[in-house]
Design a protein around this motif. Structure first.
Motif, mmCIF file in Angstrom:
data_model
loop_
_atom_site.group_PDB
_atom_site.id
_atom_site.type_symbol
_atom_site.label_atom_id
_atom_site.label_comp_id
_atom_site.label_asym_id
_atom_site.label_seq_id
_atom_site.Cartn_x
_atom_site.Cartn_y
_atom_site.Cartn_z
ATOM 1 N N GLN A 1 -6.137 16.368 0.554
ATOM 2 C CA GLN A 1 -5.608 15.442 1.560
ATOM 3 C C GLN A 1 -5.467 16.115 2.919
ATOM 4 O OE1 GLN A 1 -6.394 12.957 0.215
ATOM 5 N NE2 GLN A 1 -4.658 11.638 -0.287
ATOM 6 N N ARG B 1 -7.197 14.888 6.208
ATOM 7 C CA ARG B 1 -6.329 14.400 7.275
ATOM 8 C C ARG B 1 -6.680 15.073 8.601
ATOM 9 N NH1 ARG B 1 -1.743 14.195 4.617
ATOM 10 N NH2 ARG B 1 -2.092 11.992 4.217
ATOM 11 N N PHE C 1 -5.279 6.734 3.296
ATOM 12 C CA PHE C 1 -5.661 7.643 2.218
ATOM 13 C C PHE C 1 -5.189 7.192 0.846
ATOM 14 C CE2 PHE C 1 -6.424 11.729 4.889
ATOM 15 C CZ PHE C 1 -7.378 11.038 5.596
ATOM 16 N N ARG C 2 -4.429 6.095 0.817
ATOM 17 C CA ARG C 2 -4.113 5.503 -0.481
ATOM 18 C C ARG C 2 -5.361 4.891 -1.100
ATOM 19 N NH1 ARG C 2 1.045 6.145 -2.739
ATOM 20 N NH2 ARG C 2 2.640 5.926 -1.144
ATOM 21 N N LEU C 3 -6.355 4.625 -0.242
ATOM 22 C CA LEU C 3 -7.550 3.925 -0.703
ATOM 23 C C LEU C 3 -8.733 4.884 -0.672
ATOM 24 C CD1 LEU C 3 -6.838 0.876 1.567
ATOM 25 C CD2 LEU C 3 -6.710 0.820 -0.914
ATOM 26 N N PHE D 1 -1.706 8.087 6.216
ATOM 27 C CA PHE D 1 -1.009 7.978 4.932
ATOM 28 C C PHE D 1 -1.280 6.638 4.264
ATOM 29 C CE2 PHE D 1 1.140 11.546 6.752
ATOM 30 C CZ PHE D 1 1.377 12.348 5.647
ATOM 31 N N PHE D 2 -1.423 5.584 5.084
ATOM 32 C CA PHE D 2 -1.801 4.292 4.516
ATOM 33 C C PHE D 2 -3.263 4.314 4.062
ATOM 34 C CE2 PHE D 2 1.789 3.002 7.211
ATOM 35 C CZ PHE D 2 2.506 2.252 6.305
ATOM 36 N N LEU E 1 0.835 -1.195 0.000
ATOM 37 C CA LEU E 1 0.000 0.000 0.000
ATOM 38 C C LEU E 1 0.874 1.251 0.000
ATOM 39 C CD1 LEU E 1 -2.986 0.568 0.060
ATOM 40 C CD2 LEU E 1 -2.901 0.646 2.535
ATOM 41 N N ALA E 2 1.993 1.197 0.740
ATOM 42 C CA ALA E 2 2.847 2.373 0.857
ATOM 43 C C ALA E 2 3.684 2.588 -0.406
ATOM 44 C CB ALA E 2 3.758 2.232 2.078
ATOM 45 N N PRO F 1 1.060 1.403 -4.530
ATOM 46 C CA PRO F 1 -0.379 1.473 -4.233
ATOM 47 C C PRO F 1 -1.268 0.989 -5.374
ATOM 48 C CG PRO F 1 0.554 3.656 -4.507
ATOM 49 C CD PRO F 1 1.703 2.703 -4.493
ATOM 50 N N ASN F 2 -0.752 0.926 -6.608
ATOM 51 C CA ASN F 2 -1.588 0.393 -7.674
ATOM 52 C C ASN F 2 -1.403 -1.101 -7.868
ATOM 53 O OD1 ASN F 2 -2.765 2.883 -8.210
ATOM 54 N ND2 ASN F 2 -0.997 3.486 -9.428
ATOM 55 N N LYS G 1 -4.250 2.121 -12.865
ATOM 56 C CA LYS G 1 -5.048 3.013 -12.018
ATOM 57 C C LYS G 1 -6.516 2.789 -12.323
ATOM 58 C CE LYS G 1 -3.476 6.748 -9.684
ATOM 59 N NZ LYS G 1 -2.910 8.037 -9.415
#
Lengths: 289, 351
Positions: B223, B227, B127-129, B124-125, A275-276, A279-280, A286
């Protein structure tokens, strides 16, 4: 330490997770629905097989022949009557409804069954194993599940790529309004996609019920594993999902080889790393949500 | 008292426009709630201990629901992982009060701060999703927090730990004390929520929820706005966890990190009215009453909650508050804008 054996077992475990992830991925791809009750439907199917086994005294695979179509029908009806009403620009309604379904299923299973761990059995096949090259021993059943997962994912990707229904699925996933103008009915396409996903989840639920044990509350964990496989693999790619499931499975078994109690945490950590930094996912595509 | 903003057009004989935020309704609503808070502050002197104890639970649910509503209703961030911060807050109280011997009020503030600090990297993890995957992602993150916390035998590992700091107080005093802290925390969270919705942050947040692209082209830092609210909700959940610890004197990982907390928050907000400030208050009253009546039925009660929740999402999408205020726009809090024209002589006209 010999890591070859945990790695091979992890790959096979990945086959089971891929079975779960495929249906979740399909429902999201077609309808943009994230079904939070997904794992609970798998557990429901496993309990359903348990009932069939107790009533008809058959083995779990025969029970699956009864349960999988029933689950598919349940999926179709659920989509047409409940989930269809939640579709829209906001993901909130479908999330709330599926979370509600999750709570209902878990507690209904508690009410009619018990909180005990249950297990389905195929008799001798449960513990049978074969020897692969390099002296790695693997269970016959996990190997069978992996092969089944590859075959089913192959069929699913053939359906989406080559058949008329698959073209409709891809079209409706891009733009339902235009598809309606062309004379197709998105509601039926959605219903059939949900039926396929529920059939898959029934197969996955029974396979998980033979390979490990299950209880009314184990659905959440199955949902989380399926989700992690989908994200590691990358949204919108079936083979990516298989890759993601294999990575998750290997992370768990290798993690367990180092620290037996940390199997699940090891999987979560690998998921967070993806994920870090990626992420794709593996497929690097995308996808809008 | 009433803030107004005159808008003048230069050199033209145009009437003067004013923008008001308070209405007669919101003046009455807000002062009514103020009176209710004063009455509730006196409650421990008037009712018996079990009622006071049950009311602590109400305030915990209320502040969780209000902040979940900020996340999901105003911000479009459907979190199923707020239990991460409930657990962190509960454990923070135990560690700071029992290990470091700090004052209990200080430990509650620290619970909020620790939750907020941990929410920063977690965001931060998460908000990737987006959308549905954000929901499961927050759930996974909560599981990770739980699995890490149970590694430490110093705080009880998987079996939990008792809070010793307040157990030497007499029971009546301890419960009344917890009650006032819970009431105070709920009032503070409510005030912050009203302020957030009134402020630029609230406006930016709803803009992001409704259309991310449009909001970011209008200069909203997507963001950053998300956040801030995520961290605020985490801090409030940390306080809720701290309240659980001081009212029950026991912290068990399976219960403080239970996803059932999220189920309760969601139910309250959905039934009360998502995306309104009044909704969670009404929802919390309904949920709390149902809990007092039916919680003994166990699974059956939870099935009922699930069914009621689904029925509301499908057929009463605005919740109880939405149904009540459908005909006439009702607002208990001064968060909207009222536009009116007043002529040069000062007489007012409807816009």
């Amino acid at each position: 330490m010999n890591l070859l054996e945990p790695i091979v077992q992890g790959i096979l475990l990945g086959g089971l997770y891929a079975l779960f992830a495929a249906g979740l991925s399909l429902m999201f791809g077609v309808m943009r629905i994230v079904n939070l009750a997904y794992g609970d439907f798998a557990v429901l199917a496993a309990y359903g097989s348990l009932v069939v086994i107790n009533v008809a005294a058959v083995n779990p695979l025969v029970a699956l022949v009864v349960v999988a179509p029933l689950m598919a029908v349940l999926g179709y009806v659920l989509q047409r009557t409940v989930l269809q009403r939640t579709l829209g620009a906001s993901p909130l309604p479908s999330l709330l409804v599926t979370f509600g379904l999750s709570i209902i299923i878990q507690n209904a299973l508690l009410l009619f069954g018990s909180a005990d761990q249950q297990r389905l059995s195929l008799g001798a096949i449960d513990t049978a194993s074969v020897e692969l090259p390099f002296g790695v021993r693997v269970g016959v059943f996990p190997l069978g599940v992996f092969v089944l997962a590859v075959i089913l994912l192959g069929i699913l990707s053939w359906i989406t790529a080559r058949t008329q229904y698959g073209r409709l699925v891809r079209a409706v996933s891009d733009d339902p309004d235009t598809v309606t103008l062309q004379g197709a009915n998105p509601k039926i396409i959605y219903g059939v996609a949900t039926a396929i996903a529920f059939g898959l989840v029934a197969i996955a639920g029974v396979a998980a019920g033979i390979q490990t044990s299950f209880s009314p509350s184990s659905g959440s964990m199955l949902l989380i594993f399926a989700f992690e496989a989908v994200i590691i693999g990358g949204l919108g790619s079936l083979w990516g999902t298989l890759g993601g499931a294999v990575i998750l499975g290997v992370a768990q078994t290798v993690g367990a080889a180092f620290a037996p109690a940390q199997q699940i945490l090891a999987g979560h950590i690998v998921f967070l790393l993806f994920l870090a930094f990626l992420p794709n996912g593996l497929s690097r595509r995308k996808v809008r949500a | 008292m009433i803030p107004s903003l005159p808008l003048r057009a230069k050199g033209l004989e145009t009437p003067e426009y004013t923008v008001r935020r308070w209405t007669r309704m919101s003046i009455w609503g807000t002062s009514g709630l103020g009176v209710a808070v004063v009455v509730m502050a006196l409650l421990p002197f008037m009712v018996n201990l079990s009622v006071t104890y049950a009311m602590i639970d109400f305030f915990i649910l209320l502040l969780l629901a209000m902040t979940w509503n900020m996340l999901a209703g105003y911000g479009g961030m459907v979190s199923v992982g707020q239990q991460a911060y409930i657990g962190i807050g509960a454990y923070a109280v135990v560690v700071f009060a029992d290990t470091f011997g700090l004052n209990i009020i200080v430990t509650i503030l620290l619970a909020a701060i620790v939750s907020a600090i941990l929410a920063f990297p977690i965001s931060f993890f998460a908000f990737r999703l987006v959308g549905g995957y954000f929901a499961i992602g927050t759930w996974v993150l909560a599981e990770v927090v739980r699995l890490i916390v149970v590694q430490f035998p110093q705080i009880g590992g998987g079996s939990g730990v008792s809070l010793a700091a307040m157990s030497d107080l007499p029971k009546e005093l301890r419960i009344a004390f917890s009650y006032w802290i819970a009431l105070g925390a709920a009032v503070i969270v409510l005030v912050v929520c009203v302020w957030l919705v009134r402020s630029r942050i609230g406006l930016a947040l709803t803009a992001v929820r409704d259309d991310v692209t449009a909001a970011s082209t209008s200069g909203v830092r997507v963001q950053s706005v998300r956040r801030r609210v995520f961290i605020f909700a985490a801090a409030a959940a940390g306080v809720a966890g701290a309240l659980v610890a001081i009212s029950t004197l026991r912290v068990q990982p399976d219960s403080v990190f239970s996803v059932q907390w999220s189920a309760f928050m969601i139910f309250i907000v959905v039934v009360g009215g998502v995306g309104t400030l009044e909704g969670p208050i009404i929802g919390a009253i309904i949920f709390w009453a149902l809990k007092q009546l039916l919680a003994d039925y166990g699974p059956l009660y939870l099935i009922l909650l699930g069914i009621v929740g689904i029925v509301f999402v499908l057929f009463v999408r605005g919740g109880v508050w939405g149904a009540v205020s459908r005909r006439k726009r009702l607002e208990l809090f001064p968060v909207g804008y009222r536009f009116s024209r007043s002529d040069k002589d000062g007489s007012k006209q409807a816009p």
